[in-house]
Design an enzyme around this catalytic site. Structure first.
Site, PDB file in Angstrom:
ATOM      1  N   HIS A  73       0.821  -1.215   0.000  1.00 58.49           N
ATOM      2  CA  HIS A  73       0.000   0.000   0.000  1.00 58.49           C
ATOM      3  C   HIS A  73       0.853   1.263   0.000  1.00 58.49           C
ATOM      4  O   HIS A  73       0.328   2.356  -0.181  1.00 58.49           O
ATOM      5  CB  HIS A  73      -0.991   0.000   1.165  1.00 58.49           C
ATOM      6  CG  HIS A  73      -0.388  -0.221   2.511  1.00 58.49           C
ATOM      7  ND1 HIS A  73       0.284  -1.373   2.851  1.00 58.49           N
ATOM      8  CD2 HIS A  73      -0.348   0.559   3.611  1.00 58.49           C
ATOM      9  CE1 HIS A  73       0.705  -1.293   4.097  1.00 58.49           C
ATOM     10  NE2 HIS A  73       0.340  -0.132   4.584  1.00 58.49           N
ATOM     11  N   SER A 120      -1.433  -7.911  -0.626  1.00 56.91           N
ATOM     12  CA  SER A 120      -1.888  -8.816   0.423  1.00 56.91           C
ATOM     13  C   SER A 120      -0.678  -8.985   1.328  1.00 56.91           C
ATOM     14  O   SER A 120       0.347  -9.551   0.922  1.00 56.91           O
ATOM     15  CB  SER A 120      -2.345 -10.153  -0.158  1.00 56.91           C
ATOM     16  OG  SER A 120      -2.900 -10.942   0.881  1.00 56.91           O
ATOM     17  N   GLY A 152       2.803  -3.708  10.863  1.00 56.64           N
ATOM     18  CA  GLY A 152       1.506  -4.370  10.962  1.00 56.64           C
ATOM     19  C   GLY A 152       1.553  -5.755  10.344  1.00 56.64           C
ATOM     20  O   GLY A 152       1.030  -6.726  10.897  1.00 56.64           O
ATOM     21  N   LYS A 243       4.363   7.060  11.307  1.00 56.61           N
ATOM     22  CA  LYS A 243       3.415   7.139  10.214  1.00 56.61           C
ATOM     23  C   LYS A 243       3.073   8.619  10.010  1.00 56.61           C
ATOM     24  O   LYS A 243       2.843   9.344  10.987  1.00 56.61           O
ATOM     25  CB  LYS A 243       2.165   6.324  10.574  1.00 56.61           C
ATOM     26  CG  LYS A 243       1.456   5.706   9.386  1.00 56.61           C
ATOM     27  CD  LYS A 243       0.547   4.566   9.822  1.00 56.61           C
ATOM     28  CE  LYS A 243      -0.307   4.055   8.671  1.00 56.61           C
ATOM     29  NZ  LYS A 243      -1.076   2.863   9.030  1.00 56.61           N
ATOM     30  N   ARG A 317       0.539 -39.819  -8.401  1.00 51.55           N
ATOM     31  CA  ARG A 317       1.516 -39.068  -7.608  1.00 51.55           C
ATOM     32  C   ARG A 317       2.931 -39.583  -7.851  1.00 51.55           C
ATOM     33  O   ARG A 317       3.888 -38.827  -7.905  1.00 51.55           O
ATOM     34  CB  ARG A 317       1.166 -39.093  -6.118  1.00 51.55           C
ATOM     35  CG  ARG A 317       1.159 -40.462  -5.492  1.00 51.55           C
ATOM     36  CD  ARG A 317       0.807 -40.387  -3.999  1.00 51.55           C
ATOM     37  NE  ARG A 317       0.581 -41.721  -3.472  1.00 51.55           N
ATOM     38  CZ  ARG A 317       1.135 -42.211  -2.370  1.00 51.55           C
ATOM     39  NH1 ARG A 317       1.950 -41.467  -1.645  1.00 51.55           N
ATOM     40  NH2 ARG A 317       0.866 -43.429  -1.958  1.00 51.55           N
ATOM     41  N   GLU A 365       3.344 -24.003   4.014  1.00 48.07           N
ATOM     42  CA  GLU A 365       2.911 -24.015   2.622  1.00 48.07           C
ATOM     43  C   GLU A 365       2.713 -22.628   2.043  1.00 48.07           C
ATOM     44  O   GLU A 365       2.864 -22.426   0.832  1.00 48.07           O
ATOM     45  CB  GLU A 365       1.613 -24.828   2.488  1.00 48.07           C
ATOM     46  CG  GLU A 365       1.760 -26.304   2.872  1.00 48.07           C
ATOM     47  CD  GLU A 365       1.708 -26.571   4.369  1.00 48.07           C
ATOM     48  OE1 GLU A 365       1.465 -25.619   5.149  1.00 48.07           O
ATOM     49  OE2 GLU A 365       1.928 -27.727   4.770  1.00 48.07           O
ATOM     50  N   ASP A 422      -6.717 -42.143   6.488  1.00 51.89           N
ATOM     51  CA  ASP A 422      -6.257 -40.948   7.194  1.00 51.89           C
ATOM     52  C   ASP A 422      -7.402 -39.989   7.531  1.00 51.89           C
ATOM     53  O   ASP A 422      -7.274 -39.164   8.423  1.00 51.89           O
ATOM     54  CB  ASP A 422      -5.168 -40.225   6.387  1.00 51.89           C
ATOM     55  CG  ASP A 422      -3.774 -40.778   6.684  1.00 51.89           C
ATOM     56  OD1 ASP A 422      -3.606 -41.427   7.738  1.00 51.89           O
ATOM     57  OD2 ASP A 422      -2.867 -40.549   5.877  1.00 51.89           O
ATOM     58  N   GLN A 426      -7.271 -34.969   5.668  1.00 49.22           N
ATOM     59  CA  GLN A 426      -6.205 -35.154   4.669  1.00 49.22           C
ATOM     60  C   GLN A 426      -6.734 -35.272   3.234  1.00 49.22           C
ATOM     61  O   GLN A 426      -5.953 -35.471   2.312  1.00 49.22           O
ATOM     62  CB  GLN A 426      -5.411 -36.439   4.982  1.00 49.22           C
ATOM     63  CG  GLN A 426      -5.120 -36.696   6.439  1.00 49.22           C
ATOM     64  CD  GLN A 426      -4.106 -35.735   7.029  1.00 49.22           C
ATOM     65  OE1 GLN A 426      -2.998 -35.644   6.552  1.00 49.22           O
ATOM     66  NE2 GLN A 426      -4.499 -34.983   8.058  1.00 49.22           N
ATOM     67  N   ARG A 472      -3.622 -40.812  -4.634  1.00 49.80           N
ATOM     68  CA  ARG A 472      -2.814 -41.717  -3.827  1.00 49.80           C
ATOM     69  C   ARG A 472      -2.820 -43.156  -4.344  1.00 49.80           C
ATOM     70  O   ARG A 472      -1.774 -43.791  -4.389  1.00 49.80           O
ATOM     71  CB  ARG A 472      -3.303 -41.671  -2.370  1.00 49.80           C
ATOM     72  CG  ARG A 472      -2.524 -42.581  -1.430  1.00 49.80           C
ATOM     73  CD  ARG A 472      -2.956 -42.377   0.011  1.00 49.80           C
ATOM     74  NE  ARG A 472      -2.187 -43.222   0.912  1.00 49.80           N
ATOM     75  CZ  ARG A 472      -2.494 -44.483   1.213  1.00 49.80           C
ATOM     76  NH1 ARG A 472      -3.574 -45.039   0.699  1.00 49.80           N
ATOM     77  NH2 ARG A 472      -1.726 -45.181   2.033  1.00 49.80           N
TER      78      ARG A 472
END
Lengths: 617, 617
Positions: A73, A120, A152, A243, A317, A365, A422, A426, A472
């Site tokens: 910003h 963001s 902040g 500020k 996978r 993540e 699981d 999950q 999986r």
């Protein structure tokens, strides 16, 4: 040789010039955040006119030091710096926030000097980690990375995910500056001007730190010198600022976060005060030129083809892991990351093959996505993987990568109830909804080993965000190794002139659909089966043409919730073609159990498909 | 009186019993995480058989001390504790992970002693903050909250968001125990057994800390005593443990994360070793009874009606604030939270009216959701607000709230391009896709002040997750103050016998649709207009009935991306009714500009709607 007092005077005056540009532009726009530009002015002036090495005539220079304005910003003060560096006229700054101007409310890579969109909060430091890793470990060049944060935003956990990764990897080419102006949007921050506690947090996360008066150019110069001279750790400068600094009616006062000064008297008073503090630089401020050399990449080669044998069974996978290794051989720009799930996502195969191009991100993540965005901003093609559900942790980072047009690739494994015991925490049952909503995304849902490998190759070729959904359980090979795949092209797996309905699916439910078709064939009911391959973009043409040959009837089946998945994507795609689409999906929060029990219980197995087909005929 | 050595012996034996139960159950299930149960055994034994006050005969007791197993993959050791407390037989534990058993792979609130589902790591401490705030500041009772974390999961930023909030609010009724077993899923953790650094991190975030040997019951007892006796700050126990503790072939060894011991020889060897270490308790371990008194709530009253005047214009975000104040008066269970945007979301109105029931969460949206889930677990009805885009940061927490059936409410403001100049980073264009994908969610999209106030009231009445989408611009009042609203009931705003098409929309684009209808009316084209009100559940009946009267044609309009929003929801809802649905939505990453410029540029204003209508006729 410039004497230090002259330099300090000149940078102080430069800071005030940045203040005036920022105030004028925001007042003209009638919206924006002047007070946060004012607190950062000396920091930005010192960075852009003494510390950073870049080329004002080539703002997109790949070898320049990097600057990430995490506190997005404060965009006007960044634009003001580039104005003072000669890229813009003061008049051009007055187009701020106009629909015909690239000087947007928050920075985006529409501007050549912006690596990633910010706005963001709390995402810039992770991007900085990616930029710094690239400089040190991949390009092996010497550009340095500077990230300016607000106080902040350090409340965002993502900041500490980035801090710990920078500490762990000892990124001493990374500098964070926290513009600690005490005031958030709606009230004072948690720590206010407690610089020591903030410094202790960075120190505990593996950083060297220093606290300074962020309006004292001399202290800032010393801090940046120390940062450059202190090896072994990333460096955090905790800068005490105010500020609204320099404007009496706004300085250190609540209520001025997103509030422009009123055009006219209020703005002129502000500018008069800043001008009176000094805006003339007694000495020139030459900008140091970059000294880094550009990274060189060998040209990418075609990726080696899949090499499965008929009758093989493999989880998509695992095929992802095989493919990543082949891709790594074919394309030196490809790097891989994981969040401590690499033995489940199979990205560990890439680690074994190319340890220098793999970064373990640990269980964080959000930061994984931001680091990938940083790597992508410097020409790398990052593939980041984890369980689909855990990647959803980084959705806002993916959203921002979408705004940036970042060339990142995610692989989310362990989707759907078919993971089994699981349990629901999950099971990725929302991922298609999430990633379809990213503009220009490609969303792959491979259904066997061959298509999974091809998805990886195509994801690397696509310029922009791509998501690969992997499963999986082991499933049969459906395609020959030389089957061609393309983004937006579905595969017709079964076809006869007698087909009465088209089933559209992907992954484990596609396998169930084939079983259902086998069973129904015994009863004389012939089904067409389509493997969507990419859920976005969707192959409307193939869907419509095949539905037209099967009574204009489609049934979709998916190991996903009904909302935003294959069913809605297909229904929306063919909505204007007079085709009736029925959908089956997982419609409640599932529970633990064996995969085969769960796909039966939640109505997406072969028996459920066969029953639904009969009900539709 | 039990002597301390006897107590220590008994708790050590209890820990071994928990180990044996865990091993047997996991081996029987054939999947699970034995090694993480083994590292936590002494911690859990000490908590459940000495420290915590609860009633084994009433596992749902509202006054018991709270235990949150943030490291949810250690579920079997939690179930084992409840077995030893008398709730289960050892045989019942052997149903672990079976589809007919509530003893799932990770804990869910299907079990009476589980407040929230865990298994997505790093969420438990935030829930604990909510539980602790409730105890101290709302219920004003004395239950204490214990959160058991793994050392792998403290890499999650959400943990530090929770830690800072606990520190800021000085929650000395909250204890975090970090089971520091050194090994993650795929490799060693970042800090491994560097307990001091981990303790320094908690200390810098405002906690009292102690480091202990987590297999030494005496040290654990001292630590819990110290935690209870140290006022003014939350308390973190950093416990050095070994993954697989007590089983020689697994202890402190990589490769045993999600791997059961093989049934037969391997399992029996493990059990023999643990048994040999001692499983007989020399003294009884009485469980302390809860001493807290249950909170009392006055019964909820109906919420005061809206009080707008014809011709009023108000932003739905501001109406949210008005409504929240009225709801606070009507229902003492209602609490509000915000992420330093309260002067934009207007939740600050609630803060002014009920300062004791408002919690500022600062810029940490993941934690905001988790704290709300903690409050909801104790009977509060939390409304948490921020910009829609920033709430998306907490999507995984919302997903887990969905798994838990948590009674939380989110309000996401500043949706769509209609926010204007701040640009794409601030524009919520994916929120409908995200929250529609939560099972049993109610997704409100109010279009004026009256419906926004009613949405707040209905959200509070709905048991489960609700999301309210609010807009930035002021828009006209569309409904009378006594208009009744219901979940799943759309409103037909315009209707005539001559209508040739039905427009379905919400929010600012509904207002544009009305303008378009006014313009087209001058040309003799009559349109039906439907305000969806709840995007989920969707009012299929009203949609189909009205479309049938307007040539079976619907046009949807939304300030959202096409995927997962109103268009796809409506299309899917009416797919089997022979209705043609056309959709307009925002189809690219937008940019800064004035709201009216942007809704025009991205094709969702009255002119674009009118043009599309004509093209469809």
């Amino acid at each position: 040789m410039t004497t230090q007092p002259d330099l300090i005077q000149a940078l102080g005056a430069k800071a005030n010039r940045l203040r005036i540009h920022s105030i004028r532009a925001i007042s003209e726009a009638g919206s924006g955040h002047p007070s946060t530009c004012l607190s950062a002015a000396e920091i930005v002036a010192t960075l852009f006119f003494r510390v950073m090495r870049y080329d004002p005539k080539n703002p997109a220079s790949p070898v320049a030091d990097r600057f990430v304005l995490s506190k997005g910003h404060a965009a006007p003060v960044l634009y003001a710096a580039w104005c003072e560096a000669g890229l813009y006229t003061p008049e051009q700054l007055l187009t701020l926030r106009r629909v015909d101007s690239d000087l947007e409310g928050h920075p985006t890579p529409r501007l050549p000097f912006v690596d990633v969109a910010t706005g963001s909060l709390g995402q810039g430091l992770g991007v900085g980690v990616g930029l710094a890793l690239n400089s040190r470990d991949l390009d092996k060049t010497n550009y340095r990375t500077y990230v300016l944060l607000g106080d902040g935003e350090v409340a965002e956990g993502a900041v500490w995910e980035a801090a710990q990764m920078a500490g762990y990897y000892k990124l001493d080419n990374l500098v964070a500056i926290v513009d600690t102006n005490r005031l958030g949007q709606s009230q004072a921050t948690m720590l206010q001007h407690d610089l020591e506690t903030l410094a202790a947090r960075f120190a505990a996360f593996g950083w060297n730190t220093v606290t300074v008066d962020g309006h004292d150019v001399g202290q800032l110069l010393d801090a940046f010198d120390k940062a450059a001279a202190t090896p072994g750790k990333p460096f955090a400068i905790i800068a005490k600022t105010f500020k609204g600094k320099g404007v009496s009616f706004a300085e250190n006062k609540d209520g001025w976060h997103g509030k422009p000064f009123k055009k006219g008297e209020e703005t002129e008073k502000a500018i008069a005060e800043v001008t009176a503090a000094g805006i003339d630089e007694k000495v020139a401020l030459p900008i140091p030129a970059p000294t880094a050399r550009p990274a060189e990449f060998a040209a990418a080669k075609p990726m080696e083809a899949p090499a499965f044998k008929p009758g093989d069974e493999i989880a998509t996978r695992e095929a992802y892991g095989f493919a990543l290794v082949k891709l790594g051989a074919a394309n030196p720009r490809v790097v891989a990351l994981d969040a401590d799930t690499k033995n489940s996502t199979y990205s560990d195969k890439f680690l074994k093959a190319y340890p220098d191009r793999f970064f373990e991100g640990f269980i964080a993540e959000q930061n994984l996505v931001s680091v990938a965005a940083g790597l992508a901003a410097r020409g790398r093609i990052p593939f980041a993987s984890s369980f689909s559900v855990f990647l959803s942790r980084g959705f806002d980072q993916v959203r921002m990568a979408g705004v940036s047009g970042s060339n990142i690739k995610l692989c989310g494994s362990h989707v759907g109830v078919s993971i089994g015991e699981d349990g629901p925490s999950q099971m990725g049952l929302e991922d298609l909804a999430l990633y379809r909503a990213i503009p220009n995304a490609v969303v792959f849902y491979p259904s066997d080993g061959v298509s999974a490998e091809r998805a990886v190759a195509l994801a690397a070729e696509h310029r922009g965000f791509a998501y690969i959904r992997t499963s999986r359980p082991k499933t049969p090979i459906l395609y020959s190794n030389d089957e061609p795949f393309a983004i937006g092209k579905a595969k017709v797996l079964r076809k006869s002139a007698k087909d009465v309905l088209t089933i559209v699916s992907g992954g484990v439910t596609l396998v169930e659909a084939i079983k259902a078709a086998d069973e129904l064939a015994k009863e004389g009911i012939a089904l067409r089966i389509i493997d969507l391959f990419t859920v976005k973009p969707i192959d409307r043409e193939t869907l419509v043409a095949n539905a037209a040959e099967t009574g204009n009837r489609i049934l979709t089946v998916e190991d996903h919730y009904p909302e935003g998945g294959i069913g809605e994507a297909v229904t929306a795609a063919v909505a204007d073609a007079g085709i009736r689409v029925a959908r089956i999906a997982v419609t409640e929060v599932p529970r633990s159990g064996k995969p085969e029990e769960l796909i039966a219980k939640y109505g997406i197995d072969a028996a459920a498909i066969a029953k639904k087909v009969k009900a539709l005929l």
